[in-house]
Design an enzyme around this catalytic site. Structure first.
Site, PDB file in Angstrom:
ATOM      1  N   GLY A 135       3.271 -21.788  18.131  1.00 13.17           N
ATOM      2  CA  GLY A 135       3.807 -21.086  16.971  1.00 13.17           C
ATOM      3  C   GLY A 135       3.135 -19.731  16.823  1.00 13.17           C
ATOM      4  CB  SER A 136       2.595 -17.413  14.917  1.00 10.73           C
ATOM      5  OG  SER A 136       2.408 -16.131  14.412  1.00 10.73           O
ATOM      6  CB  SER A 137      -0.821 -15.765  18.094  1.00  9.36           C
ATOM      7  OG  SER A 137      -1.529 -15.321  19.218  1.00  9.36           O
TER       8      SER A 137
END
Ligand SMILES: *[C@@H]1O[C@H](CO)[C@@H](O)[C@H](O)[C@H]1NC(C)=O
Ligand SMILES: *[C@@H]1O[C@H](CO)[C@@H](O)[C@H](O)[C@H]1NC(C)=O
Length: 224
Positions: A135-137
């Site tokens: 998720g995300s990074s």
């Protein structure tokens, strides 16, 4: 009676270890000094599949372990979970680093590959059932892993990331506050140019490419 109590205590210890995160050291080449955590199901499948699960910025292995339903699926299906952890750049992955954007380069990506190799070997894992998600990074890093190591992963999934090489060459840290946001805020290249970044990561590679699922939404109720 004493022995029985001791055995019970041992049993309790053992069962609390099932599915829990365990840190692994000495797993191989690790140029950026990542930490490796692993979560094993109660019963590891024969030639198990392995999923690498990458935490978001500011996250940790244990936060991401609690953040999705993967551990319960792992326990019912017998696959193994690897939770790499970085403590650099506010715990963001080095998705701007040429080392990670290059096959065999000296970045976080190589340390993650070492974790994969270690796990495959130790648990007799199935090389054709290797996956990466985040998720995300961790989503951005999932893109990086399948782009730089198309020969390793069968498939990947990213929830709220950016394209491979989006932050390439960003001089500041790959954090939401530090990175050059131009790319993240809108597509700045043609599809051919985006593809070329991936080809450049592993020149001469002609093998198959991993399948990839991209989820990018404004509400994620029940997604994970
Ligand atoms: C991982 O294993 C592959 C295949 O055995 C090998 O070519 C590669 O050098 C290994 N990489 C690392 C970082 O251990
Ligand atoms: C930010 O990145 C864009 C390309 O994505 C580039 O054109 C621009 O010069 C960069 N800005 C800075 C301040 O580095």
């Amino acid at each position: 009676m004493k022995a029985f109590t001791a055995a019970l205590a041992l049993l309790a210890l053992a069962s609390s270890a099932f599915g829990a995160l365990q840190q692994v050291t000495g797993f191989g080449t690790n140029p950026t000094n990542l930490q490796m955590y692993i979560s094993l199901p109660s019963k590891v499948a024969t030639n198990p599949a392995v999923i690498v699960a990458l935490h978001p910025c500011g996250g940790t292995a244990s936060q991401w372990y609690s953040g999705t339903k993967l551990p319960s699926y792992s326990d019912s299906l017998g696959f193994i979970l690897i939770y790499p952890q970085t403590t650099k750049y506010s715990n963001c992955w080095d998705v701007n680093n040429a080392g990670s954007l290059t096959h065999g380069g000296n970045g976080d990506a190589l340390g993650i590959i070492s974790m994969v190799n270690y796990t495959l070997q130790k648990y007799n894992g199935d090389k054709s059932k290797l996956y990466v998600m985040g998720g995300s990074s961790g989503a951005m890093m999932s893109n990086v892993m399948v782009g730089s190591y198309p020969d390793v992963f069968e498939a990947g999934a990213a929830y709220s990331g950016t394209a491979f090489a989006c932050f390439a060459g960003s001089k500041s840290d790959p954090t939401p506050f530090g990175a050059n946001q131009t790319c993240a805020q809108g597509l700045t290249h043609t599809p051919e140019q985006w593809a070329q970044f991936v080809y450049n990561a592993y020149p001469g590679y002609t093998g198959k490419r991993p399948r990839f699922l991209v989820a990018h939404v404004t509400e994620c109720r029940g997604w994970m």
